[in-house]
Design a protein around this motif. Structure first.
Motif, PDB file in Angstrom:
ATOM      1  N   ALA A 447       8.762 -14.440   4.670  1.00 14.55           N
ATOM      2  CA  ALA A 447       7.912 -15.419   5.341  1.00 14.55           C
ATOM      3  C   ALA A 447       8.564 -15.899   6.637  1.00 14.55           C
ATOM      4  CB  ALA A 447       7.638 -16.598   4.412  1.00 14.55           C
ATOM      5  N   ALA A 448       9.874 -16.161   6.569  1.00 15.77           N
ATOM      6  CA  ALA A 448      10.580 -16.642   7.761  1.00 15.77           C
ATOM      7  C   ALA A 448      10.601 -15.587   8.854  1.00 15.77           C
ATOM      8  CB  ALA A 448      12.002 -17.054   7.385  1.00 15.77           C
ATOM      9  N   PHE A 449      10.855 -14.322   8.479  1.00 16.95           N
ATOM     10  CA  PHE A 449      10.860 -13.239   9.461  1.00 16.95           C
ATOM     11  C   PHE A 449       9.515 -13.162  10.194  1.00 16.95           C
ATOM     12  CE2 PHE A 449      14.196 -10.803   6.864  1.00 16.95           C
ATOM     13  CZ  PHE A 449      15.204 -11.127   7.748  1.00 16.95           C
ATOM     14  N   LEU A 450       8.442 -13.121   9.437  1.00 17.52           N
ATOM     15  CA  LEU A 450       7.127 -12.967  10.058  1.00 17.52           C
ATOM     16  C   LEU A 450       6.734 -14.198  10.862  1.00 17.52           C
ATOM     17  CD1 LEU A 450       5.109 -11.160   7.222  1.00 17.52           C
ATOM     18  CD2 LEU A 450       6.423 -10.178   9.102  1.00 17.52           C
ATOM     19  N   TYR A 451       7.080 -15.357  10.366  1.00 23.16           N
ATOM     20  CA  TYR A 451       6.803 -16.620  11.064  1.00 23.16           C
ATOM     21  C   TYR A 451       7.465 -16.600  12.446  1.00 23.16           C
ATOM     22  CZ  TYR A 451       6.625 -21.794  11.571  1.00 23.16           C
ATOM     23  OH  TYR A 451       6.409 -23.086  11.986  1.00 23.16           O
ATOM     24  N   ARG A 452       8.724 -16.215  12.484  1.00 24.66           N
ATOM     25  CA  ARG A 452       9.440 -16.165  13.771  1.00 24.66           C
ATOM     26  C   ARG A 452       8.893 -15.052  14.657  1.00 24.66           C
ATOM     27  NH1 ARG A 452      15.384 -16.499  10.910  1.00 24.66           N
ATOM     28  NH2 ARG A 452      15.058 -18.501   9.880  1.00 24.66           N
ATOM     29  N   LEU A 453       8.559 -13.926  14.029  1.00 21.23           N
ATOM     30  CA  LEU A 453       8.022 -12.805  14.795  1.00 21.23           C
ATOM     31  C   LEU A 453       6.750 -13.200  15.530  1.00 21.23           C
ATOM     32  CD1 LEU A 453       8.369  -9.722  15.356  1.00 21.23           C
ATOM     33  CD2 LEU A 453       6.852  -9.324  13.405  1.00 21.23           C
ATOM     34  N   GLN A 454       5.919 -14.026  14.909  1.00 19.08           N
ATOM     35  CA  GLN A 454       4.666 -14.469  15.505  1.00 19.08           C
ATOM     36  C   GLN A 454       4.840 -15.675  16.420  1.00 19.08           C
ATOM     37  OE1 GLN A 454       1.306 -13.017  14.923  1.00 19.08           O
ATOM     38  NE2 GLN A 454       2.840 -11.433  14.621  1.00 19.08           N
ATOM     39  N   GLY A 455       6.055 -16.212  16.469  1.00 18.19           N
ATOM     40  CA  GLY A 455       6.272 -17.407  17.281  1.00 18.19           C
ATOM     41  C   GLY A 455       5.477 -18.588  16.774  1.00 18.19           C
ATOM     42  N   ALA A 456       5.308 -18.680  15.472  1.00 19.79           N
ATOM     43  CA  ALA A 456       4.455 -19.712  14.875  1.00 19.79           C
ATOM     44  C   ALA A 456       5.101 -21.094  14.946  1.00 19.79           C
ATOM     45  CB  ALA A 456       4.148 -19.359  13.418  1.00 19.79           C
ATOM     46  N   ASN A 457       4.255 -22.100  14.943  1.00 21.30           N
ATOM     47  CA  ASN A 457       4.678 -23.502  14.890  1.00 21.30           C
ATOM     48  C   ASN A 457       3.670 -24.219  13.991  1.00 21.30           C
ATOM     49  OD1 ASN A 457       5.749 -26.020  15.290  1.00 21.30           O
ATOM     50  ND2 ASN A 457       5.009 -26.232  17.394  1.00 21.30           N
ATOM     51  N   TYR A 458       4.036 -24.374  12.746  1.00 24.15           N
ATOM     52  CA  TYR A 458       3.067 -24.849  11.764  1.00 24.15           C
ATOM     53  C   TYR A 458       3.728 -25.850  10.830  1.00 24.15           C
ATOM     54  CZ  TYR A 458      -0.289 -24.682   7.862  1.00 24.15           C
ATOM     55  OH  TYR A 458      -1.182 -25.011   6.884  1.00 24.15           O
ATOM     56  N   ARG A 459       3.009 -26.904  10.521  1.00 20.24           N
ATOM     57  CA  ARG A 459       3.476 -27.907   9.569  1.00 20.24           C
ATOM     58  C   ARG A 459       2.628 -27.794   8.310  1.00 20.24           C
ATOM     59  NH1 ARG A 459       6.544 -32.471  10.078  1.00 20.24           N
ATOM     60  NH2 ARG A 459       6.266 -34.074   8.481  1.00 20.24           N
ATOM     61  N   GLY A 460       3.270 -27.519   7.203  1.00 13.69           N
ATOM     62  CA  GLY A 460       2.556 -27.323   5.963  1.00 13.69           C
ATOM     63  C   GLY A 460       1.851 -28.586   5.485  1.00 13.69           C
ATOM     64  N   PRO A 461       0.810 -28.426   4.699  1.00 12.48           N
ATOM     65  CA  PRO A 461       0.045 -29.587   4.221  1.00 12.48           C
ATOM     66  C   PRO A 461       0.843 -30.404   3.197  1.00 12.48           C
ATOM     67  CG  PRO A 461      -0.736 -27.589   3.145  1.00 12.48           C
ATOM     68  CD  PRO A 461       0.242 -27.149   4.186  1.00 12.48           C
ATOM     69  N   ALA A 462       0.376 -31.629   2.973  1.00 15.02           N
ATOM     70  CA  ALA A 462       1.042 -32.510   2.010  1.00 15.02           C
ATOM     71  C   ALA A 462       0.953 -31.952   0.604  1.00 15.02           C
ATOM     72  CB  ALA A 462       0.441 -33.908   2.071  1.00 15.02           C
ATOM     73  N   VAL A 463      -0.142 -31.252   0.305  1.00 16.85           N
ATOM     74  CA  VAL A 463      -0.311 -30.626  -1.008  1.00 16.85           C
ATOM     75  C   VAL A 463      -0.109 -29.123  -0.845  1.00 16.85           C
ATOM     76  CG1 VAL A 463      -1.874 -30.200  -2.921  1.00 16.85           C
ATOM     77  CG2 VAL A 463      -1.915 -32.409  -1.735  1.00 16.85           C
ATOM     78  N   SER A 464       0.877 -28.598  -1.529  1.00 17.56           N
ATOM     79  CA  SER A 464       1.209 -27.183  -1.381  1.00 17.56           C
ATOM     80  C   SER A 464       0.112 -26.284  -1.934  1.00 17.56           C
ATOM     81  CB  SER A 464       2.520 -26.884  -2.100  1.00 17.56           C
ATOM     82  OG  SER A 464       2.795 -25.495  -2.104  1.00 17.56           O
ATOM     83  N   PRO A 465      -0.116 -25.138  -1.300  1.00 19.62           N
ATOM     84  CA  PRO A 465      -1.083 -24.170  -1.844  1.00 19.62           C
ATOM     85  C   PRO A 465      -0.519 -23.390  -3.034  1.00 19.62           C
ATOM     86  CG  PRO A 465      -0.110 -23.312   0.165  1.00 19.62           C
ATOM     87  CD  PRO A 465       0.395 -24.709   0.025  1.00 19.62           C
ATOM     88  N   PHE A 466       0.779 -23.542  -3.312  1.00 22.53           N
ATOM     89  CA  PHE A 466       1.415 -22.796  -4.389  1.00 22.53           C
ATOM     90  C   PHE A 466       2.046 -23.753  -5.396  1.00 22.53           C
ATOM     91  CE2 PHE A 466       1.744 -19.944  -0.644  1.00 22.53           C
ATOM     92  CZ  PHE A 466       0.922 -18.930  -1.102  1.00 22.53           C
ATOM     93  N   SER A 467       2.030 -23.377  -6.649  1.00 26.10           N
ATOM     94  CA  SER A 467       2.523 -24.252  -7.712  1.00 26.10           C
ATOM     95  C   SER A 467       4.037 -24.379  -7.739  1.00 26.10           C
ATOM     96  CB  SER A 467       2.031 -23.732  -9.069  1.00 26.10           C
ATOM     97  OG  SER A 467       2.540 -22.432  -9.323  1.00 26.10           O
ATOM     98  N   ASP A 468       4.763 -23.417  -7.160  1.00 33.55           N
ATOM     99  CA  ASP A 468       6.223 -23.421  -7.248  1.00 33.55           C
ATOM    100  C   ASP A 468       6.918 -23.707  -5.924  1.00 33.55           C
ATOM    101  OD1 ASP A 468       5.371 -21.049  -6.138  1.00 33.55           O
ATOM    102  OD2 ASP A 468       6.785 -19.785  -7.232  1.00 33.55           O
ATOM    103  N   THR A 489      -1.813 -14.566  -0.710  1.00 34.86           N
ATOM    104  CA  THR A 489      -2.661 -15.379  -1.594  1.00 34.86           C
ATOM    105  C   THR A 489      -1.900 -15.847  -2.819  1.00 34.86           C
ATOM    106  OG1 THR A 489      -3.422 -13.364  -2.687  1.00 34.86           O
ATOM    107  CG2 THR A 489      -4.744 -14.195  -0.847  1.00 34.86           C
ATOM    108  N   GLY A 490      -0.666 -15.366  -2.951  1.00 35.13           N
ATOM    109  CA  GLY A 490       0.145 -15.764  -4.078  1.00 35.13           C
ATOM    110  C   GLY A 490      -0.091 -14.919  -5.311  1.00 35.13           C
ATOM    111  N   ILE A 491       0.579 -15.297  -6.399  1.00 32.91           N
ATOM    112  CA  ILE A 491       0.505 -14.583  -7.670  1.00 32.91           C
ATOM    113  C   ILE A 491      -0.311 -15.427  -8.646  1.00 32.91           C
ATOM    114  CG2 ILE A 491       1.858 -13.583  -9.558  1.00 32.91           C
ATOM    115  CD1 ILE A 491       4.209 -13.451  -7.485  1.00 32.91           C
ATOM    116  N   LYS A 492      -1.407 -14.879  -9.148  1.00 31.91           N
ATOM    117  CA  LYS A 492      -2.323 -15.630 -10.005  1.00 31.91           C
ATOM    118  C   LYS A 492      -1.626 -16.159 -11.261  1.00 31.91           C
ATOM    119  CE  LYS A 492      -6.474 -13.084  -8.546  1.00 31.91           C
ATOM    120  NZ  LYS A 492      -7.588 -12.220  -8.996  1.00 31.91           N
ATOM    121  N   GLN A 493      -2.019 -17.370 -11.656  1.00 37.03           N
ATOM    122  CA  GLN A 493      -1.461 -18.010 -12.832  1.00 37.03           C
ATOM    123  C   GLN A 493      -2.594 -18.486 -13.742  1.00 37.03           C
ATOM    124  OE1 GLN A 493       2.149 -18.352 -13.249  1.00 37.03           O
ATOM    125  NE2 GLN A 493       1.737 -16.770 -11.683  1.00 37.03           N
ATOM    126  N   PRO A 494      -2.358 -18.571 -15.054  1.00 38.89           N
ATOM    127  CA  PRO A 494      -3.403 -19.068 -15.975  1.00 38.89           C
ATOM    128  C   PRO A 494      -3.874 -20.476 -15.641  1.00 38.89           C
ATOM    129  CG  PRO A 494      -1.633 -17.994 -17.178  1.00 38.89           C
ATOM    130  CD  PRO A 494      -1.169 -18.102 -15.765  1.00 38.89           C
TER     131      PRO A 494
END
Length: 585
Positions: A447-468, A489-494
């Motif tokens: 994730a870090a490699f691709l983020y830097r490669l794209q020159g991204a500048n993003y602040r994640g939301p207060a509620v994470s899209p992932f459980s972990d 999209t992550g790894i599906k969980q029950p």
């Protein structure tokens, strides 16, 4: 050729008087960029979407046969051996020999001015010879705290005798001693009437009688003899003392232009490496004639550099801490007399050795000048060491010390560092940041490699899209960005909320999917797969076939002729560098 006054630590006959004892204050190493946890394998890594991965297994690298062995990473530095005091009983200085020519002071006229005249006289000729070298910017990449890597400087087997001889022959295709006005061993007259005594032969052709040198605290035994060429001496001394013959060749050039000079003066051999030639305030080198002679100079310089390495805390410039380094020698005829100092964190043993031998840092004006002259406070010794080494042998200070130029993916990994895509992984002692090419890439690092490669500048939301993964976690913004962009999209969980599994390792098929999505590709793979182990209808087949079609993956060579992709294998950091480099080049 710009021949500046020599800049060295003056060495006396007793080892106990060699060391300078100024010890600058220490400081902790800081690595710019993303924080690296020395207890983990990852500094930056990438993620995989929507697929559970199997247990990690050995990976065959891109472009290699799958039975190629993996070797452990090594920095080649060894462990510094601190000396408790300078009076070590068996640390006696090697004996100088009498191979120096007798010096007649009547013809040695104003040494510093004489060298300036020689510089003007030979500049045009040496320029043609220097055309043999690379055309790259000669000072780009210079790092004050990391001039040359330890693996390059202390490589005792850097060149064979025949390789050194061939190199010397290339630098001087034709020795002009013996031509009109240049009598071997005779007097050469400059246009203004000044003169200098010429050597008998050029360095490539000269032979020397050398003594046996017994093993000592720093060097193994050296077997002397008659008729030894400069190439033989450089290779044997380097092997005995553990110093690269490439570094010794550069030292000869930096000090006396001896490697490229086609009609050298005798004093260039006498003071070949500048050993025991300190700067004086007027700019003239006041050398100790007891150490004159080509063999003496080469052997004692190598011996001294090994002493710096063995007892790094005993000298003025200490590795792995901040040091105050002068810009230039004091000069009573210059305004200002003292050009001041700068703070330099010396990152390794070899760079500390260079500063102890030549205790000045080139300023920006000197670096901007390339091989030319900077301003009144410029110094050139360490600049020229870097410059000559780079022109002749390639970059002396690779971005990551554990990735030498011989590495299969050196270009790709070096680009990862210089472009800011990878800041490296700190060693356990915090002394340096390594790339660790064989380490497997985690999903958070991807994730870090691709983020830097794209020159991204993003602040994640207060509620994470992932459980972990939650706000505040390492690489949270990068991981949340991957979700926001649709790359993961992550790894599906029950429970319904997917997990990201940031510490899991990335498979080659997952990496293909990440890059495919990032490039917004749309591709239908051919009926016949380009890889032996992936067929149409397999998960991620289109993405993997697209990687081949774009030239991002050539696969792993097989005896049958058709490469395999090894989709379930984990991606190493070196393979990741290769994939990303191809994506951008």
């Amino acid at each position: 050729m710009n021949r500046r006054p020599r800049s060295f630590l003056y060495l006396t006959a007793a080892l106990s008087m060699i060391a300078g004892l100024l010890v600058p204050a220490t400081s902790a190493l800081a690595v710019d960029g993303f924080a690296d946890d020395p207890t983990t394998e990852v500094v930056e890594e990438t993620l995989l979407n929507g697929e559970e991965e199997s247990v990690a297994e050995p990976e065959a690298e891109e472009g290699k046969a799958d039975d190629s062995p993996e070797s452990p990473d090594s920095t080649g530095t060894g462990v510094p051996i601190p000396a408790e005091n300078l009076m070590v009983p068996d640390e006696t200085e090697p004996q100088a020999t009498n191979d120096a020519a007798t010096v007649d002071d009547s013809w040695q006229i104003r040494d510093a001015e004489l060298r300036a005249l020689e510089s003007e006289e030979r500049g045009s000729r040496l320029a043609a010879q220097n055309a043999l070298t690379s055309n790259v910017s000669s000072t780009s990449g210079f790092r004050a705290g990391y001039i040359i890597s330890d693996s390059n400087f202390y490589n005792a087997n850097a060149m064979s005798v025949s390789q050194i001889q061939d190199f010397l022959n290339q630098r001087v295709p034709r020795c002009t001693l013996g031509e009109p006005g240049k009598p071997p061993g005779g007097i050469y007259y400059f246009p203004n009437g000044d003169s200098t005594r010429l050597a008998m032969k050029c360095l490539r052709d000269e032979k020397f009688s050398t003594p046996n040198q017994p093993a000592n605290a720093y060097c193994k035994a050296y077997s002397g003899g008659t008729g030894q060429t400069a190439a033989m001496i450089l290779q044997r001394v380097g092997a005995a003392c553990g110093i690269s013959s490439k570094a010794l060749l550069v030292l000869l050039e930096k000090e006396q232009s001896l490697v490229t000079d086609d009609f050298p003066a005798q004093h260039q051999f006498d003071r070949a490496t500048g050993y025991a030639c300190p700067d004086d305030s007027a700019g003239g080198a006041m050398c100790d004639s007891r150490y004159y002679g080509f063999f003496n100079q080469v052997y004692l310089a190598a011996w001294q550099f090994k002493a710096y390495k063995t007892n790094p805390s005993n000298y003025n410039h200490v590795p792995f801490q901040n040091n105050q380094i002068k810009w230039a020698p004091d000069d009573k005829n210059r305004v200002p007399v003292d050009c001041g100092r700068s703070t330099v964190y010396i990152e390794n043993l070899a760079t500390a050795g260079l500063y102890n031998y030549t205790p000045y840092r080139p300023n920006q004006s000197a670096l901007d000048a390339g091989g030319g002259t900077g301003n009144a406070c410029s110094s050139y010794g360490n600049r020229n060491f870097y410059r000559f080494y780079k022109q002749w042998f390639g970059s002396p200070n690779t971005f990551f010390p554990d990735v030498p130029q011989s590495h299969q993916f050196f270009t790709e990994i070096e680009w990862m560092g210089t472009s800011g895509l990878s800041t490296g992984i700190k060693t356990a002692d915090g002394r340096e940041a390594q790339y660790q090419p064989k380490t497997r890439v985690s999903r958070e690092a991807m994730a870090a490699f691709l983020y830097r490669l794209q020159g991204a500048n993003y602040r994640g939301p207060a509620v994470s899209p992932f459980s972990d993964v939650k706000p505040g976690d390492p690489f949270y913004n990068e991981i949340a960005w991957m979700h926001q962009m649709g790359y993961s999209t992550g790894i599906k969980q029950p429970s319904g909320k997917p997990k990201y599994a940031p510490k899991d390792r990335v498979s080659r098929e997952a990496m293909a999917a990440f890059i495919y999505r990032m490039e917004k590709a749309s591709y239908v793979g051919p009926a016949v797969s380009p890889f032996a182990d992936v067929r149409k209808g397999d998960k991620f087949y289109n993405e993997i076939a697209w990687m081949h079609q774009k030239g991002y993956s050539t696969g792993i060579k097989q005896p049958s002729g058709k490469p395999k992709y090894a989709p379930k294998d984990r991606v190493s950091r070196e393979a990741m560098a290769a994939f990303i480099y191809r994506l951008k080049h």
